[in-house]
Design a protein around this motif. Structure first.
Motif, mmCIF file in Angstrom:
data_model
loop_
_atom_site.group_PDB
_atom_site.id
_atom_site.type_symbol
_atom_site.label_atom_id
_atom_site.label_comp_id
_atom_site.label_asym_id
_atom_site.label_seq_id
_atom_site.Cartn_x
_atom_site.Cartn_y
_atom_site.Cartn_z
ATOM 1 N N GLY A 85 15.632 37.505 31.804
ATOM 2 C CA GLY A 85 15.053 38.839 31.927
ATOM 3 C C GLY A 85 16.024 39.910 32.362
ATOM 4 N N ALA B 298 20.078 41.690 23.435
ATOM 5 C CA ALA B 298 18.670 41.301 23.406
ATOM 6 C C ALA B 298 18.475 39.828 23.760
ATOM 7 C CB ALA B 298 18.072 41.606 22.033
ATOM 8 N N ASN C 176 12.442 49.926 26.187
ATOM 9 C CA ASN C 176 13.097 49.542 27.433
ATOM 10 C C ASN C 176 14.611 49.644 27.301
ATOM 11 O OD1 ASN C 176 13.506 48.519 29.998
ATOM 12 N ND2 ASN C 176 13.001 46.425 29.472
ATOM 13 N N LYS D 267 5.139 44.491 20.405
ATOM 14 C CA LYS D 267 6.138 43.731 21.145
ATOM 15 C C LYS D 267 7.541 44.267 20.946
ATOM 16 C CE LYS D 267 7.320 40.454 23.877
ATOM 17 N NZ LYS D 267 6.819 40.423 25.264
ATOM 18 N N LEU E 127 18.644 39.436 27.392
ATOM 19 C CA LEU E 127 17.431 39.990 27.980
ATOM 20 C C LEU E 127 16.245 39.045 27.828
ATOM 21 C CD1 LEU E 127 16.226 42.582 29.299
ATOM 22 C CD2 LEU E 127 15.651 43.344 26.994
ATOM 23 N N MET E 128 16.087 38.458 26.643
ATOM 24 C CA MET E 128 14.923 37.636 26.354
ATOM 25 C C MET E 128 15.050 36.201 26.851
ATOM 26 S SD MET E 128 12.621 39.416 24.720
ATOM 27 C CE MET E 128 11.685 38.080 24.016
ATOM 28 N N SER F 39 8.045 47.829 22.405
ATOM 29 C CA SER F 39 8.111 47.921 23.865
ATOM 30 C C SER F 39 9.474 47.489 24.391
ATOM 31 C CB SER F 39 7.004 47.062 24.490
ATOM 32 O OG SER F 39 7.203 45.685 24.208
ATOM 33 N N ILE F 40 10.050 46.422 23.802
ATOM 34 C CA ILE F 40 11.386 45.984 24.226
ATOM 35 C C ILE F 40 12.430 47.020 23.836
ATOM 36 C CG2 ILE F 40 13.127 44.187 23.956
ATOM 37 C CD1 ILE F 40 10.898 42.205 23.439
ATOM 38 N N TYR G 214 13.700 42.903 31.822
ATOM 39 C CA TYR G 214 12.508 42.479 31.082
ATOM 40 C C TYR G 214 11.614 41.680 32.014
ATOM 41 C CZ TYR G 214 9.665 40.035 27.577
ATOM 42 O OH TYR G 214 8.615 39.518 26.855
ATOM 43 N N ASN G 215 10.333 42.041 32.084
ATOM 44 C CA ASN G 215 9.370 41.382 32.965
ATOM 45 C C ASN G 215 9.852 41.453 34.414
ATOM 46 O OD1 ASN G 215 7.177 39.959 33.920
ATOM 47 N ND2 ASN G 215 7.917 37.962 33.237
ATOM 48 N N CYS H 15 12.844 34.008 20.225
ATOM 49 C CA CYS H 15 13.667 35.022 20.891
ATOM 50 C C CYS H 15 14.742 35.569 19.963
ATOM 51 C CB CYS H 15 14.299 34.430 22.150
ATOM 52 S SG CYS H 15 13.128 34.008 23.465
#
Length: 414
Positions: free
Chosen positions: A126, A117, A326, A319, A120-121, A322-323, A181-182, A66
């Protein structure tokens, strides 16, 4: 015999945990690596079973994966872009400077985006929340809120509307930047991270680490076993056993042979149990690959396998991209009022390209008038030289004008 005690909640951050210790002198027998193994645990050895709650942030592999993604995102330049009739162009003003250079007075842009981040991760399950601070309608700073200070409450029985609770104070979601996220299957406005997928793997990795540490600390792995007649008086006390070793086994000089009575002693050499016999290495590598697959990072970032350029570039383009999209979409929706403006993060800077290959690509574009000299120099990390003109070779002309070349047009006297 197993002794257990209940740890107060204050010592475990609110979680009730049962801590077990195994009494001294207990032999643990089990089938490991296809064979039978025995460990004699000492008083200071905790029970090898990791039954307590394992936080994902405490797992080195999950933390590394992460953090690697977060650091990459933090290194990207944030562009303020505008839609124009001639295409999208970059805007440089006080707003772009605040977002890209001075988003927070106590952190650099790298630290600021890395914290966002990581929430988020990992830390925020999330969810990552940022509070904008303004002065006279102008954006002054963006404060990332730590995950422990934030919660989310649905409004009434609604599945659509909710409130963001920061330090006990409710806020409307349009007053903050909420990055997800997710998305949760019941409340799509809330993230759920990768907790469910990784909790069992995190426990397995912690169990492997505990087993390895116990094995490395164990004193019970001799390479030589000396069988002694148990009826001798010297064998009945520790002092007597030390005296036997000193008299017969321990040489006076390095390399001297042992001289022992054949009727009392028998010496055998054995191969001590190793970590390979425990099959820990293969299981750990498999768990690391699973962590890498779930989080979406190449396995070599977790120490499994060798670096692969194609795999790295695919990781960045899928990967990480895409993050990043977002994050930039959430920032644009919350911070940008002009409908023709938007924020864009430069993920292309993370791709691994050979410098000569990049130079050849740009030079091919320069021959066709797509790239000027200063653009080439910028990608080669050189200062501008005033080469702003776009030039094209003579033979690169439109197909419908091919017949108008002078060398193909005959003169009147021909």
């Amino acid at each position: 015999m197993i002794n257990a005690r209940r740890v107060p909640r204050a010592e475990t951050g609110g979680r009730q945990v049962i801590v077990k210790k195994r009494s001294a002198g207990v032999a643990v027998n089990g089938t490991l690596g296809g064979g039978m193994a025995a460990f004699l645990l000492k008083d200071d050895f905790d029970d090898l079973t990791c039954s307590e709650y394992v936080r994902l942030s405490d797992n080195p592999e999950i933390m590394t994966a992460c953090l690697r993604i977060a650091e990459l995102i933090g290194s990207m330049t944030i562009y303020l872009m505008a839609n124009t009739d001639k295409g999208d162009v970059r805007i440089q003003n006080e707003l772009s400077r605040t977002i890209d250079i001075t988003p927070n007075g106590t952190m650099t842009r790298q630290q600021w985006m890395t914290a966002i981040a990581m929430n988020l991760m990992l830390y925020g399950n999330g969810n990552s929340v940022i509070v904008p601070h303004t002065n006279a309608g102008l954006l002054k700073s963006l404060e990332p809120i730590s995950a422990g200070r934030v919660s989310f409450n649905p409004v009434g029985g609604s599945y659509r509307d909710y409130r963001v609770v920061i330090d006990g104070v409710e806020r409307r979601p349009d007053s903050v930047v909420h990055i997800v996220y997710n998305p949760d299957r019941q409340y799509p406005w809330k993230g759920r991270g990768v907790t469910v997928q990784l909790k069992d793997i995190a426990k397995n990795l912690k169990q492997a680490a505990a087993t390895e540490n116990a094995f490395m600390r164990s004193e019970w792995k001799p390479s030589i076993i000396v069988k002694v007649d148990g009826l001798t008086d010297e064998f009945s006390t520790p002092e007597g056993r030390d005296k036997l070793l000193e008299s017969y086994v321990r040489p006076s000089r390095t390399g001297d042979p042992w001289l022992i009575p054949a009727e009392q002693f028998s010496v055998e050499q054995v191969r001590p149990l190793s970590l390979n016999d425990l099959a820990i290495k293969d299981n750990v590598e498999l768990d690391k690959k699973t962590v890498a697959s779930v989080i979406g990072v190449p396995a070599f970032l977790l120490g499994v396998g060798a670096y692969n350029q194609l795999e790295w570039n695919n990781f960045v383009q899928t990967k990480v991209r895409s993050i990043v999209q977002n994050i930039q979409q959430a920032l644009t929706r919350a911070l940008i009022i002009n409908p023709k403006w938007y924020l864009q993060m430069n993920f292309w800077s993370l791709l691994d390209y050979d410098l000569s290959a990049m130079s050849n690509i740009l030079l091919a574009g320069a021959d066709r008038g797509y790239v000027n000299g200063d653009e080439w120099r910028d990608r080669m990390h050189m200062a501008p030289a005033g080469l702003k003109d776009y030039v094209r070779l003579e033979n690169y002309i439109p197909v419908d004008m091919a017949g108008q070349q002078k060398k193909l047009v005959q003169s009147d006297g021909a």
